[in-house]
Design an enzyme around this catalytic site. Structure first.
Site, mmCIF file in Angstrom:
data_model
loop_
_atom_site.group_PDB
_atom_site.id
_atom_site.type_symbol
_atom_site.label_atom_id
_atom_site.label_comp_id
_atom_site.label_asym_id
_atom_site.label_seq_id
_atom_site.Cartn_x
_atom_site.Cartn_y
_atom_site.Cartn_z
ATOM 1 N N ASP A 203 0.980 -1.287 0.133
ATOM 2 C CA ASP A 203 -0.019 0.041 -0.150
ATOM 3 C C ASP A 203 0.879 1.334 0.053
ATOM 4 O OD1 ASP A 203 -1.540 2.150 0.573
ATOM 5 O OD2 ASP A 203 -2.614 1.231 2.084
ATOM 6 N N LYS A 229 -3.222 12.152 -3.700
ATOM 7 C CA LYS A 229 -2.277 12.295 -2.879
ATOM 8 C C LYS A 229 -0.932 12.933 -3.423
ATOM 9 C CE LYS A 229 -4.086 8.847 0.450
ATOM 10 N NZ LYS A 229 -5.056 9.888 1.395
HETATM 11 N N1 7TS Z 1 -3.888 3.497 2.475
HETATM 12 C C1 7TS Z 1 -3.275 4.458 3.121
HETATM 13 C C2 7TS Z 1 -1.976 4.185 3.657
HETATM 14 C C3 7TS Z 1 -3.812 5.625 3.203
HETATM 15 O O1 7TS Z 1 -3.355 6.533 3.875
HETATM 16 C C4 7TS Z 1 -5.405 5.752 2.497
HETATM 17 C C5 7TS Z 1 -6.095 7.241 2.640
HETATM 18 C C6 7TS Z 1 -5.535 4.963 1.908
HETATM 19 C C7 7TS Z 1 -5.055 3.682 1.775
HETATM 20 C C8 7TS Z 1 -6.875 5.056 0.967
HETATM 21 O O2 7TS Z 1 -6.646 5.725 0.063
HETATM 22 P P1 7TS Z 1 -8.004 6.318 -0.975
HETATM 23 O O3 7TS Z 1 -7.622 7.322 -2.021
HETATM 24 O O4 7TS Z 1 -8.686 5.291 -1.354
HETATM 25 O O5 7TS Z 1 -8.756 6.922 0.068
HETATM 26 N N2 7TS Z 1 -5.725 7.910 3.810
HETATM 27 C C9 7TS Z 1 -6.178 9.148 4.221
HETATM 28 C C10 7TS Z 1 -5.885 9.759 5.314
HETATM 29 O O6 7TS Z 1 -4.937 9.389 6.051
HETATM 30 N N3 7TS Z 1 -6.821 10.794 5.563
HETATM 31 O O7 7TS Z 1 -7.700 10.705 4.532
HETATM 32 C C11 7TS Z 1 -7.583 9.725 3.706
#
Ligand code: 7TS
Length: 418
Positions: A203, A229
């Protein structure tokens, strides 16, 4: 040459926003990053000048959109140094990291996991790298093992042989923790997993945006991350799958564009990677994401990591010198700066993180408060929630100083009314 941060800041229009009559200090980058004007312009430029569906028209615009769309796929494959990507591109577009993980749980893992097999995740996983495996393991009567962390909030490697063994089918681990800033020794875990013939999913949601990540060097089987991100648009995720698995992977979504031939009874699949992308993809965001990758490449991922490490060292130094904060607030995560990202997570007995976050917001400072989608981790740390400041390339020492001033001020405010 060090990146010129004041020059970089000029590329991000939102950074000059006034929030609650104060200059915005954006320290919520682990939730989502801000976007440079180059990405914003690319998005509007695409809709103004190129908008068309991909892979299906003979007309000029469709050809142009398809070329730009596929160029970004090449760019992303190169960005993570995918092996032989020009022969077979191993990048699959998804909606986000969460969807990328879910797809692997429903395809490769669903097809390969058997009763009593084991999947290993860590105690610091985001819910999106935990819940899909919980459901799959329940269905398959397989075991989900949670690799423990020590008091320094790092993986406790003394358990390596116990947790990753001949029963392990998959090791699915976060590279850099969104809740504590811990950077995990994924090379050690991948090596161990390979020695027992287990596959590895990384991840990379919090690592790919912040440091060089090289899948050829790592030799991982899957890498997942989100465009939003890393200066890119929302609604776009990336799923990298190693070639030998990709060739035998079944598509999850079925429909238009992922097929070669269809009859009323059956269908055959299109080539890789199109066979994994049913329906009209997120064309505009993919194309704009190309500008985000260019932007990151122009600065250099090592420089980005260096800048964030310097900011983190600066922050840790402030904390070290501030007796009041030291006595009234706990910082989670590794002591060793080499094992830390630019994520700082705090808890204080004086006030709930939401209340502190509200006072910080009054000062224009954006931080995240809550469980950060890592509820089991919060429970194991013995806190309901934390207050998290997370840095990116455009953040400055002045912003961090302001954050600590306001954080101390907020704590003192609640301390006085207790
Ligand atoms: N894995 C990690 C380590 C993350 O930080 C996040 C999102 C996800 C998976 C999921 O990502 P998404 O783009 O599918 O939502 N983390 C965060 C956070 O720390 N604050 O808001 C989203």
């Amino acid at each position: 040459m060090n990146p010129n941060i004041s020059q970089i800041r000029k590329d991000f229009p939102i950074l000059s926003t006034i929030v609650n009559e104060k200059q915005l200090v954006y320290l919520d980058n682990a939730a989502t990053s801000q976007k440079p004007i180059q990405v914003i312009n690319k998005l509007t430029d695409y809709y103004k000048n190129t908008n068309s569906n991909v892979h299906r028209g003979v007309h000029t615009l469709s050809g142009k959109a398809t070329d730009e769309f596929e160029d970004v796929r090449l760019k992303v494959a190169k960005f993570i140094n995918a092996p032989n990507y020009k022969q077979m591109n191993p990048i699959i577009w998804t909606r986000n990291t969460t969807e990328s993980i879910n797809i692997i749980s429903m395809t490769w893992a669903n097809d390969n996991l058997e009763e009593n097999d084991e999947i290993v995740v860590t105690a610091m996983e985001h819910h999106s790298n935990l819940i899909p495996w919980q459901r799959l393991c329940k269905r398959k009567k397989a075991k989900l093992k949670i690799f423990p962390i020590n008091n320094n909030q790092e993986l406790d490697l003394k358990y390596l042989d116990e947790y990753i063994n001949s029963n392990t089918k998959l090791v699915s681990i976060v590279h850099s923790s969104n809740s504590m800033g811990t950077i995990n020794p994924i090379k050690t875990l991948i090596k161990k997993a390979k020695s027992v013939n287990a596959k590895v999913l990384i991840d990379g949601a919090q690592s790919v945006p912040h440091m060089p990540v090289d899948v050829t060097d790592l030799d991982c089987d899957f890498l997942v991350f989100s465009a939003h991100k890393m200066l890119g648009p929302t609604g776009l995720g990336i799923l990298y799958v190693k070639k030998d698995i990709l060739q035998n992977l079944e598509p999850h979504f079925l429909g238009g564009e992922m097929v070669l031939d269809v009859s009323y009874e059956s269908a055959t699949w299109n080539d890789i990677p199109m066979k994994f992308e049913a329906g009209t993809p997120n064309i505009a965001d993919v194309i704009a994401f190309g500008s985000a990758i260019d932007y990151l490449n122009d600065i250099g991922m090592s420089k980005i990591r260096e800048h964030e490490s310097e900011l983190t060292a600066f922050a840790l130094n402030i904390l070290d010198e501030n007796k009041y904060l030291k006595n009234n607030s706990t910082l989670f995560g590794p002591k060793n700066i080499l094992n830390r990202s630019g994520v700082l997570t705090f808890h204080s007995d004086i006030a709930h993180p939401h209340d502190l976050g509200t006072l910080l917001d009054n000062e224009g400072i954006a931080v995240r408060t809550g469980h950060h989608c890592t509820m089991p981790l919060m429970k194991s740390l013995g806190v309901p929630a934390t207050l998290r400041a997370s840095f990116y390339i455009y953040n400055t020492e002045e912003e961090i100083t302001k954050f600590f001033e306001c954080y101390s001020k907020s704590l003192r405010f609640f301390d006085n009314v207790r």
